[in-house]
Scaffold this motif. Structure first.
Motif, mmCIF file in Angstrom:
data_model
loop_
_atom_site.group_PDB
_atom_site.id
_atom_site.type_symbol
_atom_site.label_atom_id
_atom_site.label_comp_id
_atom_site.label_asym_id
_atom_site.label_seq_id
_atom_site.Cartn_x
_atom_site.Cartn_y
_atom_site.Cartn_z
ATOM 1 N N ARG A 165 0.926 -1.090 -0.004
ATOM 2 C CA ARG A 165 0.106 0.080 -0.174
ATOM 3 C C ARG A 165 0.966 1.169 -0.070
ATOM 4 N N ALA A 166 0.298 2.258 -0.590
ATOM 5 C CA ALA A 166 1.321 3.651 -0.715
ATOM 6 C C ALA A 166 1.156 4.102 0.614
ATOM 7 N N VAL A 167 2.421 4.956 0.893
ATOM 8 C CA VAL A 167 2.472 5.785 1.939
ATOM 9 C C VAL A 167 3.250 7.040 1.538
ATOM 10 N N ILE A 168 2.520 8.117 1.792
ATOM 11 C CA ILE A 168 3.197 9.469 1.319
ATOM 12 C C ILE A 168 4.021 10.010 2.396
ATOM 13 N N THR A 169 5.130 10.368 1.913
ATOM 14 C CA THR A 169 6.278 10.875 2.735
ATOM 15 C C THR A 169 6.258 12.577 2.996
ATOM 16 N N ASP A 170 7.187 12.841 3.740
ATOM 17 C CA ASP A 170 7.136 14.329 4.161
ATOM 18 C C ASP A 170 7.616 15.137 2.845
ATOM 19 N N SER A 171 8.222 14.561 1.809
ATOM 20 C CA SER A 171 8.774 15.369 0.888
ATOM 21 C C SER A 171 7.451 15.690 -0.243
ATOM 22 N N CYS A 172 6.298 15.500 0.086
ATOM 23 C CA CYS A 172 5.131 15.921 -0.649
ATOM 24 C C CYS A 172 5.283 17.273 -0.782
ATOM 25 N N LEU A 173 4.998 17.668 -1.898
ATOM 26 C CA LEU A 173 5.003 19.072 -2.350
ATOM 27 C C LEU A 173 3.672 19.774 -1.561
ATOM 28 N N SER A 174 2.692 19.434 -1.379
ATOM 29 C CA SER A 174 1.475 19.828 -0.993
ATOM 30 C C SER A 174 1.741 20.502 0.614
ATOM 31 N N LEU A 175 2.535 19.109 1.154
ATOM 32 C CA LEU A 175 2.877 19.338 2.592
ATOM 33 C C LEU A 175 3.905 20.510 2.838
ATOM 34 N N ASN A 176 4.579 20.927 1.760
ATOM 35 C CA ASN A 176 5.616 21.846 1.827
ATOM 36 C C ASN A 176 5.064 23.183 1.207
ATOM 37 N N GLY A 177 3.903 23.432 0.947
ATOM 38 C CA GLY A 177 3.385 24.567 0.631
ATOM 39 C C GLY A 177 3.362 24.793 -0.850
ATOM 40 N N ILE A 178 3.353 23.863 -1.604
ATOM 41 C CA ILE A 178 3.527 23.984 -3.247
ATOM 42 C C ILE A 178 2.134 23.122 -3.585
ATOM 43 N N ALA A 179 1.407 23.951 -4.336
ATOM 44 C CA ALA A 179 0.121 23.293 -4.779
ATOM 45 C C ALA A 179 0.536 22.218 -5.797
ATOM 46 N N CYS A 180 -0.068 21.020 -5.246
ATOM 47 C CA CYS A 180 0.168 19.777 -5.966
ATOM 48 C C CYS A 180 -0.968 18.750 -5.536
ATOM 49 N N ARG A 181 -1.790 18.229 -6.379
ATOM 50 C CA ARG A 181 -2.585 17.328 -6.085
ATOM 51 C C ARG A 181 -2.602 15.958 -7.178
ATOM 52 N N ALA A 182 -1.252 16.040 -7.591
ATOM 53 C CA ALA A 182 -1.181 14.840 -8.760
ATOM 54 C C ALA A 182 -1.603 13.537 -8.515
ATOM 55 N N CYS A 183 -1.285 13.185 -7.211
ATOM 56 C CA CYS A 183 -1.554 11.789 -6.846
ATOM 57 C C CYS A 183 -3.138 11.497 -6.645
ATOM 58 N N GLU A 184 -3.799 12.683 -6.205
ATOM 59 C CA GLU A 184 -5.243 12.467 -5.793
ATOM 60 C C GLU A 184 -5.990 12.370 -7.419
ATOM 61 N N ASP A 185 -5.432 12.947 -8.330
ATOM 62 C CA ASP A 185 -5.887 13.134 -9.674
ATOM 63 C C ASP A 185 -5.611 11.805 -10.328
ATOM 64 N N ALA A 186 -4.718 10.930 -9.893
ATOM 65 C CA ALA A 186 -4.054 10.086 -10.843
ATOM 66 C C ALA A 186 -4.943 8.589 -10.229
ATOM 67 N N CYS A 187 -5.315 8.745 -8.800
ATOM 68 C CA CYS A 187 -5.891 7.486 -8.284
ATOM 69 C C CYS A 187 -7.204 7.051 -8.420
ATOM 70 N N ASP A 188 -7.275 6.226 -9.230
ATOM 71 C CA ASP A 188 -8.682 5.434 -9.838
ATOM 72 C C ASP A 188 -9.582 5.115 -8.696
#
Length: 168
Positions: free
Chosen positions: A94-117
């Motif tokens: 199962r996937a685990v999202i780490t602290d290097s996630c752009l969104s967690l660091n104040g950069i707008a990104c939701r690529a993983c959410e958009d890609a997850c069927d």
């Protein structure tokens, strides 16, 4: 100590933190290392091109190349029985999202959410324009689409532990 990717790693294309030694193709048997001959039939059969040969000679999944559709082509090509056709629900990762996630660091990104069927990833709004990814492990199939899509390589994988039943 945080495990953030350096700018140098991103520029050199080293985006993934997933350990390829752990991610054997779906249907891998408990005695996979003994049964696998390293023939490469599974890699040649994979329509997604994500089964690669590790330096050890064994096949592993590389989610930087794409996601797994759990089509069982790799298992059907395996003549030694190291891989057998199995339902996607048997895949323990199962996937685990780490602290290097752009969104967690104040950069707008939701690529993983958009890609997850499977719709296993949602974002919870936080202060300062950030959003925290929330992963529903019960919905996650472990296909790797989020890891393939993530520009920061902030998705890794952990084996799901089987649920234990309580004895009354």
């Amino acid at each position: 100590m945080t495990s953030k990717l350096s700018r140098r790693s991103v520029l050199r294309g080293r985006l993934s933190r997933t350990d390829p030694e752990r991610l054997r193709p779906p249907g891998a048997q408990d005695d996979f290392s003994r049964l696998c001959t390293g023939c490469g039939d599974c890699a040649r059969a994979c329509p997604e091109g994500i089964v690669i040969r590790h330096s050890s000679g064994e096949p592993v999944l590389d989610f930087t190349k794409g996601a797994c559709t759990f089509c069982n082509a790799c298992a059907e090509a395996c003549e030694t029985g190291a891989l057998i056709p199995a339902p996607a629900s048997d895949w323990p990762w199962r996937a685990v999202i780490t602290d290097s996630c752009l969104s967690l660091n104040g950069i707008a990104c939701r690529a993983c959410e958009d890609a997850c069927d499977a719709r296993a990833i949602r974002f919870r709004l936080m202060t300062a324009g950030r959003a925290a990814p929330v992963l529903d492990a019960d919905q996650c199939t472990g296909c790797g689409e989020c890891a393939f899509t993530c520009p920061a390589g902030a998705v890794s994988f952990e084996a799901r532990t089987p649920a234990t039943e309580e004895i009354a």
